[in-house]
Design a protein around this motif. Structure first.
Motif, PDB file in Angstrom:
ATOM      1  N   GLY A  26       0.811  -1.211   0.000  1.00  0.00           N
ATOM      2  CA  GLY A  26       0.000   0.000   0.000  1.00  0.00           C
ATOM      3  C   GLY A  26       0.841   1.257   0.000  1.00  0.00           C
ATOM      4  N   ARG A  27       1.851   1.306   0.843  1.00  0.00           N
ATOM      5  CA  ARG A  27       2.792   2.414   0.880  1.00  0.00           C
ATOM      6  C   ARG A  27       4.147   1.865   1.294  1.00  0.00           C
ATOM      7  N   THR A  28       5.202   2.616   1.053  1.00  0.00           N
ATOM      8  CA  THR A  28       6.538   2.130   1.360  1.00  0.00           C
ATOM      9  C   THR A  28       6.871   2.336   2.837  1.00  0.00           C
ATOM     10  N   ALA A  97       4.086  -2.978  13.582  1.00  0.00           N
ATOM     11  CA  ALA A  97       3.232  -1.798  13.635  1.00  0.00           C
ATOM     12  C   ALA A  97       3.867  -0.645  12.880  1.00  0.00           C
ATOM     13  N   ALA A  98       3.030   0.265  12.400  1.00  0.00           N
ATOM     14  CA  ALA A  98       3.523   1.397  11.620  1.00  0.00           C
ATOM     15  C   ALA A  98       2.850   2.685  12.069  1.00  0.00           C
ATOM     16  N   ASP A  99       3.642   3.753  12.062  1.00  0.00           N
ATOM     17  CA  ASP A  99       3.109   5.076  12.360  1.00  0.00           C
ATOM     18  C   ASP A  99       3.666   6.070  11.355  1.00  0.00           C
ATOM     19  N   GLY A 100       2.796   6.905  10.802  1.00  0.00           N
ATOM     20  CA  GLY A 100       3.214   7.832   9.760  1.00  0.00           C
ATOM     21  C   GLY A 100       3.586   9.214  10.247  1.00  0.00           C
ATOM     22  N   GLY A 101       3.536   9.432  11.567  1.00  0.00           N
ATOM     23  CA  GLY A 101       3.823  10.754  12.111  1.00  0.00           C
ATOM     24  C   GLY A 101       5.301  10.975  12.352  1.00  0.00           C
ATOM     25  N   LEU A 102       5.598  12.034  13.058  1.00  0.00           N
ATOM     26  CA  LEU A 102       6.976  12.340  13.402  1.00  0.00           C
ATOM     27  C   LEU A 102       7.490  11.354  14.440  1.00  0.00           C
ATOM     28  N   TYR A 103       8.738  10.971  14.318  1.00  0.00           N
ATOM     29  CA  TYR A 103       9.338  10.083  15.313  1.00  0.00           C
ATOM     30  C   TYR A 103       9.391  10.818  16.651  1.00  0.00           C
ATOM     31  N   SER A 104       9.056  10.111  17.713  1.00  0.00           N
ATOM     32  CA  SER A 104       9.040  10.738  19.033  1.00  0.00           C
ATOM     33  C   SER A 104       9.729   9.855  20.046  1.00  0.00           C
ATOM     34  N   ASN A 105      10.751  10.378  20.683  1.00  0.00           N
ATOM     35  CA  ASN A 105      11.452   9.616  21.710  1.00  0.00           C
ATOM     36  C   ASN A 105      10.581   9.346  22.932  1.00  0.00           C
ATOM     37  N   SER A 106       9.544  10.127  23.089  1.00  0.00           N
ATOM     38  CA  SER A 106       8.675   9.947  24.250  1.00  0.00           C
ATOM     39  C   SER A 106       7.477   9.051  23.957  1.00  0.00           C
ATOM     40  N   ALA A 107       7.372   8.583  22.702  1.00  0.00           N
ATOM     41  CA  ALA A 107       6.155   7.852  22.340  1.00  0.00           C
ATOM     42  C   ALA A 107       6.395   6.534  21.616  1.00  0.00           C
ATOM     43  N   TYR A 108       7.560   6.311  21.054  1.00  0.00           N
ATOM     44  CA  TYR A 108       7.755   5.174  20.153  1.00  0.00           C
ATOM     45  C   TYR A 108       7.523   3.831  20.849  1.00  0.00           C
ATOM     46  N   PHE A 109       7.656   3.800  22.180  1.00  0.00           N
ATOM     47  CA  PHE A 109       7.511   2.545  22.904  1.00  0.00           C
ATOM     48  C   PHE A 109       6.062   2.292  23.328  1.00  0.00           C
TER      49      PHE A 109
END
Length: 127
Positions: A26-28, A97-109
């Motif tokens: 669907g997307r890369t 899992a995939a997320d299309g937003g900005l990488y976040s050190n406080s949220a990625y986990f």
């Protein structure tokens, strides 16, 4: 929207290795921060590893650091989790899992960070 399909799970003896794959369509994968989580019966979903959109940042749970490696192959649109020196406590269903937003050190986990999930692949490590 991206679709994710995991494969590569199975039964392995303690000390052995497995490589999980997460094939995207669907997307890369370069459009997404890609994570691996795991969930054992009766336990909460647990963060394992993440690779950022750029591929420049990887992070791991302390329990797998030094044993597991996350990587990606953009040409194959696939993310991998190489698992070495496996332990019985690694037994779980593993989900991509995939997320299309900005990488976040406080949220990625946090599982809430990710919008898209695969169905999972079972990994069993015997002692």
């Amino acid at each position: 929207q991206v679709q994710l399909v995991e494969s590569g799970g199975g039964l392995v003896h303690a000390g052995g290795s497995l490589r999980l794959s997460c094939a995207a369509s669907g997307r890369t994968v370069s459009n997404y921060n890609m994570g691996w989580f795991r969930q054992a019966p009766g336990k909460e979903r647990e963060f394992v590893a993440v690779i950022s959109k750029s591929g420049a940042i990887t992070n791991y749970a302390d329990s797998v650091k030094g044993r597991f490696t996350i990587s990606r192959d953009i040409a194959k649109n696939t993310v991998y989790l190489q698992m070495n020196t496996m332990k019985p406590e690694d037994t779980a269903g593993y989900l991509c899992a995939a997320d299309g937003g900005l990488y976040s050190n406080s949220a990625y986990f946090r599982s809430q960070f990710y919008a898209y999930w695969g169905q999972g692949t079972q990994v069993t490590v015997s002692s």
